[in-house]
Design a protein around this motif. Structure first.
Motif, PDB file in Angstrom:
ATOM      1  N   SER A  91      -0.719   8.226  -3.992  1.00  0.00           N
ATOM      2  CA  SER A  91      -1.530   9.210  -2.930  1.00  0.00           C
ATOM      3  C   SER A  91      -0.958  10.864  -3.273  1.00  0.00           C
ATOM      4  CB  SER A  91      -1.096   9.141  -1.196  1.00  0.00           C
ATOM      5  OG  SER A  91       0.168   8.990  -0.566  1.00  0.00           O
ATOM      6  N   GLN A  92       0.304  10.760  -4.305  1.00  0.00           N
ATOM      7  CA  GLN A  92       0.652  12.224  -4.374  1.00  0.00           C
ATOM      8  C   GLN A  92       0.838  11.754  -5.226  1.00  0.00           C
ATOM      9  OE1 GLN A  92       3.153  13.652  -1.429  1.00  0.00           O
ATOM     10  NE2 GLN A  92       3.738  12.037  -1.437  1.00  0.00           N
ATOM     11  N   LEU A  93       1.187  13.227  -6.105  1.00  0.00           N
ATOM     12  CA  LEU A  93       2.057  13.429  -7.757  1.00  0.00           C
ATOM     13  C   LEU A  93       2.331  15.048  -7.347  1.00  0.00           C
ATOM     14  CD1 LEU A  93      -0.685  12.151 -10.846  1.00  0.00           C
ATOM     15  CD2 LEU A  93       1.879  11.254  -9.927  1.00  0.00           C
ATOM     16  N   ASP A  94       2.334  15.560  -6.661  1.00  0.00           N
ATOM     17  CA  ASP A  94       3.090  16.578  -6.229  1.00  0.00           C
ATOM     18  C   ASP A  94       4.149  16.883  -5.790  1.00  0.00           C
ATOM     19  OD1 ASP A  94       1.717  15.646  -4.058  1.00  0.00           O
ATOM     20  OD2 ASP A  94       1.432  17.499  -3.301  1.00  0.00           O
ATOM     21  N   ASN A  95       4.125  15.778  -5.400  1.00  0.00           N
ATOM     22  CA  ASN A  95       6.133  15.228  -4.709  1.00  0.00           C
ATOM     23  C   ASN A  95       6.753  14.503  -6.379  1.00  0.00           C
ATOM     24  OD1 ASN A  95       7.773  13.728  -4.499  1.00  0.00           O
ATOM     25  ND2 ASN A  95       8.027  13.484  -2.386  1.00  0.00           N
ATOM     26  N   GLY A  96       7.130  15.602  -6.723  1.00  0.00           N
ATOM     27  CA  GLY A  96       8.397  14.692  -8.006  1.00  0.00           C
ATOM     28  C   GLY A  96       8.742  13.225  -8.202  1.00  0.00           C
ATOM     29  N   LEU A 101       8.367   7.714 -10.498  1.00  0.00           N
ATOM     30  CA  LEU A 101       8.259   6.689 -10.098  1.00  0.00           C
ATOM     31  C   LEU A 101       7.179   6.178 -11.200  1.00  0.00           C
ATOM     32  CD1 LEU A 101       8.776   4.328  -8.043  1.00  0.00           C
ATOM     33  CD2 LEU A 101       6.443   5.121  -6.963  1.00  0.00           C
ATOM     34  N   ILE A 102       6.091   7.040 -11.482  1.00  0.00           N
ATOM     35  CA  ILE A 102       4.937   6.055 -12.184  1.00  0.00           C
ATOM     36  C   ILE A 102       5.294   6.469 -13.717  1.00  0.00           C
ATOM     37  CG2 ILE A 102       3.333   6.991 -13.670  1.00  0.00           C
ATOM     38  CD1 ILE A 102       1.624   7.896 -10.749  1.00  0.00           C
ATOM     39  N   LYS A 103       6.258   6.727 -14.133  1.00  0.00           N
ATOM     40  CA  LYS A 103       7.101   7.038 -15.520  1.00  0.00           C
ATOM     41  C   LYS A 103       8.392   5.702 -15.460  1.00  0.00           C
ATOM     42  CE  LYS A 103      10.677   9.568 -18.623  1.00  0.00           C
ATOM     43  NZ  LYS A 103      11.323  10.573 -18.577  1.00  0.00           N
ATOM     44  N   GLY A 113       5.862  -6.324 -21.117  1.00  0.00           N
ATOM     45  CA  GLY A 113       4.865  -6.174 -22.120  1.00  0.00           C
ATOM     46  C   GLY A 113       3.598  -6.577 -21.448  1.00  0.00           C
ATOM     47  N   TYR A 114       3.157  -5.413 -20.219  1.00  0.00           N
ATOM     48  CA  TYR A 114       2.141  -4.701 -19.358  1.00  0.00           C
ATOM     49  C   TYR A 114       2.160  -3.144 -19.315  1.00  0.00           C
ATOM     50  CZ  TYR A 114       3.082  -9.118 -16.696  1.00  0.00           C
ATOM     51  OH  TYR A 114       2.991 -10.356 -16.393  1.00  0.00           O
ATOM     52  N   GLN A 115       0.473  -2.690 -19.389  1.00  0.00           N
ATOM     53  CA  GLN A 115       0.389  -1.833 -19.163  1.00  0.00           C
ATOM     54  C   GLN A 115       0.236  -1.121 -17.512  1.00  0.00           C
ATOM     55  OE1 GLN A 115       0.301   0.451 -21.897  1.00  0.00           O
ATOM     56  NE2 GLN A 115       1.584  -1.628 -22.975  1.00  0.00           N
ATOM     57  N   LEU A 116       0.635  -0.186 -17.034  1.00  0.00           N
ATOM     58  CA  LEU A 116       0.651   0.354 -15.962  1.00  0.00           C
ATOM     59  C   LEU A 116      -0.929   1.049 -15.610  1.00  0.00           C
ATOM     60  CD1 LEU A 116       2.093   0.811 -13.099  1.00  0.00           C
ATOM     61  CD2 LEU A 116       2.815   2.716 -13.969  1.00  0.00           C
ATOM     62  N   LEU A 117      -1.991   0.912 -14.628  1.00  0.00           N
ATOM     63  CA  LEU A 117      -3.262   1.662 -14.137  1.00  0.00           C
ATOM     64  C   LEU A 117      -3.304   2.484 -12.645  1.00  0.00           C
ATOM     65  CD1 LEU A 117      -6.356   1.553 -15.584  1.00  0.00           C
ATOM     66  CD2 LEU A 117      -6.763  -0.203 -14.184  1.00  0.00           C
ATOM     67  N   VAL A 118      -2.985   3.549 -13.528  1.00  0.00           N
ATOM     68  CA  VAL A 118      -3.099   4.717 -12.159  1.00  0.00           C
ATOM     69  C   VAL A 118      -4.556   4.537 -11.273  1.00  0.00           C
ATOM     70  CG1 VAL A 118      -1.868   6.459 -11.371  1.00  0.00           C
ATOM     71  CG2 VAL A 118      -1.393   5.571 -12.933  1.00  0.00           C
ATOM     72  N   PHE A 119      -4.424   4.729  -9.250  1.00  0.00           N
ATOM     73  CA  PHE A 119      -5.146   4.801  -8.997  1.00  0.00           C
ATOM     74  C   PHE A 119      -4.702   5.391  -7.701  1.00  0.00           C
ATOM     75  CE2 PHE A 119      -6.192   0.809 -11.274  1.00  0.00           C
ATOM     76  CZ  PHE A 119      -7.618   0.580 -10.878  1.00  0.00           C
ATOM     77  N   PHE A 120      -5.588   6.088  -7.604  1.00  0.00           N
ATOM     78  CA  PHE A 120      -4.762   7.832  -6.386  1.00  0.00           C
ATOM     79  C   PHE A 120      -5.498   7.003  -5.211  1.00  0.00           C
ATOM     80  CE2 PHE A 120      -3.996   9.664 -10.202  1.00  0.00           C
ATOM     81  CZ  PHE A 120      -3.179   9.985  -9.883  1.00  0.00           C
ATOM     82  N   ILE A 142       1.612  -0.873  -4.212  1.00  0.00           N
ATOM     83  CA  ILE A 142       1.499  -0.471  -2.756  1.00  0.00           C
ATOM     84  C   ILE A 142       2.207   0.613  -2.925  1.00  0.00           C
ATOM     85  CG2 ILE A 142      -0.142   0.363  -1.293  1.00  0.00           C
ATOM     86  CD1 ILE A 142      -1.300  -2.263  -1.125  1.00  0.00           C
ATOM     87  N   THR A 143       2.006   2.139  -3.424  1.00  0.00           N
ATOM     88  CA  THR A 143       2.851   3.506  -2.798  1.00  0.00           C
ATOM     89  C   THR A 143       2.664   3.913  -1.957  1.00  0.00           C
ATOM     90  OG1 THR A 143       2.526   4.961  -4.408  1.00  0.00           O
ATOM     91  CG2 THR A 143       4.190   3.215  -5.179  1.00  0.00           C
ATOM     92  N   SER A 144       1.202   3.620  -1.728  1.00  0.00           N
ATOM     93  CA  SER A 144       0.286   4.727   0.107  1.00  0.00           C
ATOM     94  C   SER A 144       0.989   4.543   0.669  1.00  0.00           C
ATOM     95  CB  SER A 144      -0.533   4.621  -0.206  1.00  0.00           C
ATOM     96  OG  SER A 144      -1.537   5.289   0.338  1.00  0.00           O
ATOM     97  N   SER A 145       0.923   5.985   1.773  1.00  0.00           N
ATOM     98  CA  SER A 145       1.843   5.430   3.417  1.00  0.00           C
ATOM     99  C   SER A 145       0.217   4.808   4.230  1.00  0.00           C
ATOM    100  CB  SER A 145       2.018   6.518   3.746  1.00  0.00           C
ATOM    101  OG  SER A 145       0.970   7.185   3.838  1.00  0.00           O
ATOM    102  N   ASN A 146      -0.910   4.864   3.764  1.00  0.00           N
ATOM    103  CA  ASN A 146      -2.188   3.843   4.107  1.00  0.00           C
ATOM    104  C   ASN A 146      -2.045   2.504   3.636  1.00  0.00           C
ATOM    105  OD1 ASN A 146      -2.393   6.530   5.626  1.00  0.00           O
ATOM    106  ND2 ASN A 146      -3.506   7.148   3.549  1.00  0.00           N
ATOM    107  N   VAL A 147      -1.356   2.036   4.821  1.00  0.00           N
ATOM    108  CA  VAL A 147      -1.723   0.345   3.875  1.00  0.00           C
ATOM    109  C   VAL A 147      -1.823  -0.366   4.863  1.00  0.00           C
ATOM    110  CG1 VAL A 147      -0.029  -1.307   3.314  1.00  0.00           C
ATOM    111  CG2 VAL A 147       0.602   0.782   2.388  1.00  0.00           C
ATOM    112  N   TYR A 148      -2.454  -0.945   4.848  1.00  0.00           N
ATOM    113  CA  TYR A 148      -3.735  -1.659   5.953  1.00  0.00           C
ATOM    114  C   TYR A 148      -2.347  -3.631   6.821  1.00  0.00           C
ATOM    115  CZ  TYR A 148      -7.725  -2.232   2.756  1.00  0.00           C
ATOM    116  OH  TYR A 148      -8.400  -2.142   1.558  1.00  0.00           O
ATOM    117  N   ASP A 149      -2.230  -4.331   7.433  1.00  0.00           N
ATOM    118  CA  ASP A 149      -1.655  -5.384   8.117  1.00  0.00           C
ATOM    119  C   ASP A 149      -2.012  -5.999   6.077  1.00  0.00           C
ATOM    120  OD1 ASP A 149       0.350  -3.361   9.230  1.00  0.00           O
ATOM    121  OD2 ASP A 149      -0.899  -3.654  10.793  1.00  0.00           O
ATOM    122  N   LYS A 150      -3.444  -6.082   6.499  1.00  0.00           N
ATOM    123  CA  LYS A 150      -4.009  -7.658   6.001  1.00  0.00           C
ATOM    124  C   LYS A 150      -4.821  -6.905   4.536  1.00  0.00           C
ATOM    125  CE  LYS A 150      -4.568  -9.800  10.858  1.00  0.00           C
ATOM    126  NZ  LYS A 150      -5.726 -10.318  11.427  1.00  0.00           N
TER     127      LYS A 150
END
Length: 184
Positions: A91-96, A101-103, A113-120, A142-150
């Motif tokens: 959800s954010q990149l302004d937090n170092g 984490l992405i790096k 052998g995997y590649q990372l694909l970022v979604f905001f 998922i690192t976002s705080s807006n996580v559903y339960d299902k």
């Protein structure tokens, strides 16, 4: 008005010359023909744990390098039904912390052998999952705080530093409270 720097026929058919960056794509069939091995053997020569002789693998890879062949990731995805891609929803990149984490996720996944694909995350997780499913990712973090339960998806999911109250997905979390007590 025509551009005099580009000839019309250059854009028609790729050729072996790299005029303006357009070049002929060398295929595994061509490597097979030159090397005298089957196309299947050529494909296996580019796998980490292949079941072919070391000499065969080296010969094929040498020929491939000489003629400019590199395995086509898209063809591999189509034939194996695995993308080698892991999505991460952030959800954010302004937090170092999240940039770090992405790096680190990217470095660790590449070693496997995997590649990372970022979604905001934009507060509409169902749209994000529709987009993610188009890429046929192998998993999602998922690192976002807006996580559903299902989660209405068949993509394996791991929550990072988040808790799911229904325990329907795996999660990795830190003990922030306990860490604070230990430091104090």
């Amino acid at each position: 008005m025509e551009c005099s720097l580009i000839q019309k026929d250059v854009l028609k058919e790729p050729s072996s010359s790299s005029h303006l960056g357009v070049r002929k794509i060398v295929t595994s069939k061509e490597v097979a023909k030159i090397s005298g091995f089957s196309q299947a053997t050529v494909s296996r020569a580019f796998l980490k744990d292949s079941s072919i002789k070391k000499e065969t693998k080296e010969k094929i890879q040498k020929i491939a390098k000489e003629i400019g062949y590199t395995p086509n990731a898209i063809a591999k995805i189509l034939s194996t039904n695995r993308s080698g891609i892991v999505a991460i929803i952030i959800s954010q990149l302004d937090n170092g912390f999240y940039s770090f984490l992405i790096k680190e996720f990217s470095k660790g996944l590449q070693k496997m052998g995997y590649q990372l694909l970022v979604f905001f995350e934009d507060n509409n997780m169902s749209d994000i999952f529709k987009d993610i499913s188009r890429y046929k990712v192998d998993a999602c973090i998922i690192t976002s705080s807006n996580v559903y339960d299902k989660f209405d998806t068949d993509i394996p999911i791991v929550l990072f530093n988040r808790i799911n109250s229904y325990n329907v997905v795996n999660s990795v979390e830190s003990g922030n409270y306990k860490g604070g007590v230990l430091i104090a």
